[in-house]
Design an enzyme around this catalytic site. Structure first.
Site, PDB file in Angstrom:
ATOM      1  N   LEU A   1      14.127 -36.792 -35.431  1.00  0.00           N
ATOM      2  CA  LEU A   1      15.027 -38.002 -34.917  1.00  0.00           C
ATOM      3  C   LEU A   1      14.907 -37.948 -33.372  1.00  0.00           C
ATOM      4  O   LEU A   1      14.968 -37.261 -32.305  1.00  0.00           O
ATOM      5  CB  LEU A   1      16.397 -37.648 -35.553  1.00  0.00           C
ATOM      6  CG  LEU A   1      16.389 -37.733 -37.146  1.00  0.00           C
ATOM      7  CD1 LEU A   1      17.958 -37.349 -37.455  1.00  0.00           C
ATOM      8  CD2 LEU A   1      15.856 -38.829 -37.544  1.00  0.00           C
TER       9      LEU A   1
ATOM     10  N   HIS B   1      16.170 -43.619 -33.954  1.00  0.00           N
ATOM     11  CA  HIS B   1      17.009 -43.442 -35.196  1.00  0.00           C
ATOM     12  C   HIS B   1      18.476 -43.279 -34.758  1.00  0.00           C
ATOM     13  O   HIS B   1      19.305 -43.698 -35.689  1.00  0.00           O
ATOM     14  CB  HIS B   1      16.441 -42.058 -35.663  1.00  0.00           C
ATOM     15  CG  HIS B   1      15.235 -41.871 -35.998  1.00  0.00           C
ATOM     16  ND1 HIS B   1      14.341 -41.115 -35.270  1.00  0.00           N
ATOM     17  CD2 HIS B   1      14.392 -42.451 -37.013  1.00  0.00           C
ATOM     18  CE1 HIS B   1      13.201 -41.222 -35.713  1.00  0.00           C
ATOM     19  NE2 HIS B   1      13.087 -41.961 -36.970  1.00  0.00           N
TER      20      HIS B   1
ATOM     21  N   SER C   1       9.036 -43.005 -30.614  1.00  0.00           N
ATOM     22  CA  SER C   1       8.157 -42.812 -31.952  1.00  0.00           C
ATOM     23  C   SER C   1       8.076 -41.397 -32.083  1.00  0.00           C
ATOM     24  O   SER C   1       7.900 -40.639 -30.978  1.00  0.00           O
ATOM     25  CB  SER C   1       6.862 -43.650 -32.084  1.00  0.00           C
ATOM     26  OG  SER C   1       6.002 -43.141 -33.014  1.00  0.00           O
ATOM     27  N   SER C   2       8.095 -41.011 -33.409  1.00  0.00           N
ATOM     28  CA  SER C   2       8.040 -39.507 -33.437  1.00  0.00           C
ATOM     29  C   SER C   2       6.642 -39.197 -33.245  1.00  0.00           C
ATOM     30  O   SER C   2       6.233 -37.901 -32.641  1.00  0.00           O
ATOM     31  CB  SER C   2       8.389 -39.080 -35.083  1.00  0.00           C
ATOM     32  OG  SER C   2       9.705 -39.544 -35.399  1.00  0.00           O
TER      33      SER C   2
HETATM   34  P1  AMP Z   1      10.412 -43.010 -39.228  1.00  0.00           P
HETATM   35  O1  AMP Z   1      11.332 -41.801 -39.231  1.00  0.00           O
HETATM   36  O2  AMP Z   1       9.428 -43.106 -38.136  1.00  0.00           O
HETATM   37  O3  AMP Z   1      10.020 -43.489 -40.311  1.00  0.00           O
HETATM   38  O4  AMP Z   1      11.427 -44.235 -38.855  1.00  0.00           O
HETATM   39  C1  AMP Z   1      12.765 -44.339 -39.504  1.00  0.00           C
HETATM   40  C2  AMP Z   1      13.375 -45.634 -39.109  1.00  0.00           C
HETATM   41  O5  AMP Z   1      13.675 -45.673 -37.556  1.00  0.00           O
HETATM   42  C3  AMP Z   1      12.258 -46.774 -39.299  1.00  0.00           C
HETATM   43  O6  AMP Z   1      13.290 -47.862 -40.038  1.00  0.00           O
HETATM   44  C4  AMP Z   1      11.884 -47.257 -38.253  1.00  0.00           C
HETATM   45  O7  AMP Z   1      11.593 -48.665 -37.857  1.00  0.00           O
HETATM   46  C5  AMP Z   1      12.894 -46.590 -37.046  1.00  0.00           C
HETATM   47  N1  AMP Z   1      12.539 -46.714 -35.647  1.00  0.00           N
HETATM   48  C6  AMP Z   1      11.558 -45.685 -35.276  1.00  0.00           C
HETATM   49  N2  AMP Z   1      11.448 -45.730 -34.172  1.00  0.00           N
HETATM   50  C7  AMP Z   1      12.354 -46.786 -33.412  1.00  0.00           C
HETATM   51  C8  AMP Z   1      12.733 -47.213 -32.357  1.00  0.00           C
HETATM   52  N3  AMP Z   1      12.018 -46.729 -31.114  1.00  0.00           N
HETATM   53  N4  AMP Z   1      13.627 -48.385 -32.219  1.00  0.00           N
HETATM   54  C9  AMP Z   1      14.427 -48.588 -33.367  1.00  0.00           C
HETATM   55  N5  AMP Z   1      14.084 -48.066 -34.556  1.00  0.00           N
HETATM   56  C10 AMP Z   1      13.212 -47.241 -34.627  1.00  0.00           C
END
Ligand code: AMP
Length: 291
Positions: free
Chosen positions: A36, A40, A188-189
């Site tokens: 996270l 997130h 981004s992760s």
């Molecule tokens: P993930 O853990 O990458 O699957 O992301 C989980 C949620 O977090 C998804 O709805 C993504 O679109 C959101 N998310 C990921 N990166 C960002 C970011 N930089 N800004 C806003 N939301 C994000």
């Protein structure tokens, strides 16, 4: 001193249902794959503002990785993730293992139509089937009034909205703005995999999108011209290996000759083996670009 309730962690469908039976409504769900970051965190904070109960799911979903090595090298750190959930006042974390979501004999795929086909759908075959399948399971299990997703994954939000509408799932899909590093790189992760040189080059995604947005704000409406502008900016960065550049209709994701109404500028770029995406909405009715 105010009492801060602890975050409860559940790992099975049964424990989740039991914990939710007594939970105050409305319930807000934030689906994640863990590792996270501040993006997130922003989703959790919005969910906390809107709802009496906040549920975060942490599940690295093998079905949405079309490349197996991408799944195995996806970063994980549950202790750190739980600390962030606790700090944000999350009530419930659902952190199942793979067999809990996909027990032996699991055979169903949720496949969303045309909106899932271009862009990420074309570049990553099967990706959105995996996303739609796991989110359908999570929506059913949690029965939340609202679920929160990031604009960073613009097509994913469109796919999930379509899925929820078609399957008559009563969870409202809420989109939250993209959270960025000071230099414009979307959090981004996957950013953790970038070398220092790649990290320094990665803001070029944002620069390409800003260049298209500025041209659009100045009156450029040719899809070809706007795509070419993004490609030119990316071409100036030798470490950037472009996968796609798109200027598409904001509802259908069909590539546009003429930009009007609501459009989505988006791109996918590789830096070595790390693949990054970003996007910008160009919305005529608002007169300005929005995230
Ligand atoms: P993930 O853990 O990458 O699957 O992301 C989980 C949620 O977090 C998804 O709805 C993504 O679109 C959101 N998310 C990921 N990166 C960002 C970011 N930089 N800004 C806003 N939301 C994000």
């Amino acid at each position: 001193m105010t009492e801060v309730a602890k975050t409860t962690v559940v790992r099975t469908r049964a424990a989740l249902r039991q914990a939710l039976a007594a939970a105050p409504r409305p319930v807000g769900l934030v689906p994640t794959m863990g590792w996270l970051h501040e993006g997130h965190r922003a989703l959790m904070q919005r969910a906390r503002e809107d709802n009496a109960t906040v549920v975060v799911s942490i599940f690295v979903n093998p079905r949405q990785f079309n490349v197996a090595s991408d799944f195995t090298r996806y970063p994980r750190n549950e202790a750190r993730d739980l600390a962030m959930c606790e700090a944000e006042g999350v009530d419930l974390v659902f952190a199942p293992d793979v067999e809990e979501i996909y027990p032996p004999g699991f055979a169903t795929t949720v496949s969303v139509g045309t909106v899932a086909l271009p862009l990420e759908g074309a570049a990553r075959p099967g990706h959105f089937d995996g996303v739609a399948t796991v989110v359908a399971i999570l929506f059913d299990l949690v029965g939340a009034e609202r679920a929160y997703f990031g604009q960073k994954d613009a097509q994913q939000v469109m796919v999930i909205r379509q899925m929820a509408r078609d399957l008559a799932i009563g969870t409202e899909v809420v989109t939250c703005p993209t959270v960025r590093e000071p230099d414009g790189l979307a959090l981004s992760s996957r950013n953790v995999h970038l070398s220092p040189e790649q990290r320094a080059a990665a803001p070029v995604l944002r620069q390409a999108l800003v260049s298209a947005r500025d041209a659009w704000l100045a009156g450029e409406r040719s899809g070809d011209a706007l795509r070419a502008r993004m490609r030119d900016v990316l071409a100036a960065e030798p470490l950037a290996d472009v996968e796609y550049v798109s200027l598409a209709d904001g509802l259908t994701l069909a590539e546009l000759d003429e930009v009007g109404g609501r459009a989505l500028a988006s791109l996918a770029v590789r830096f070595g083996t790390t693949r990054l995406i970003d996007n910008e909405i160009l919305d005529e009715s608002r007169g300005t670009a929005t995230d």
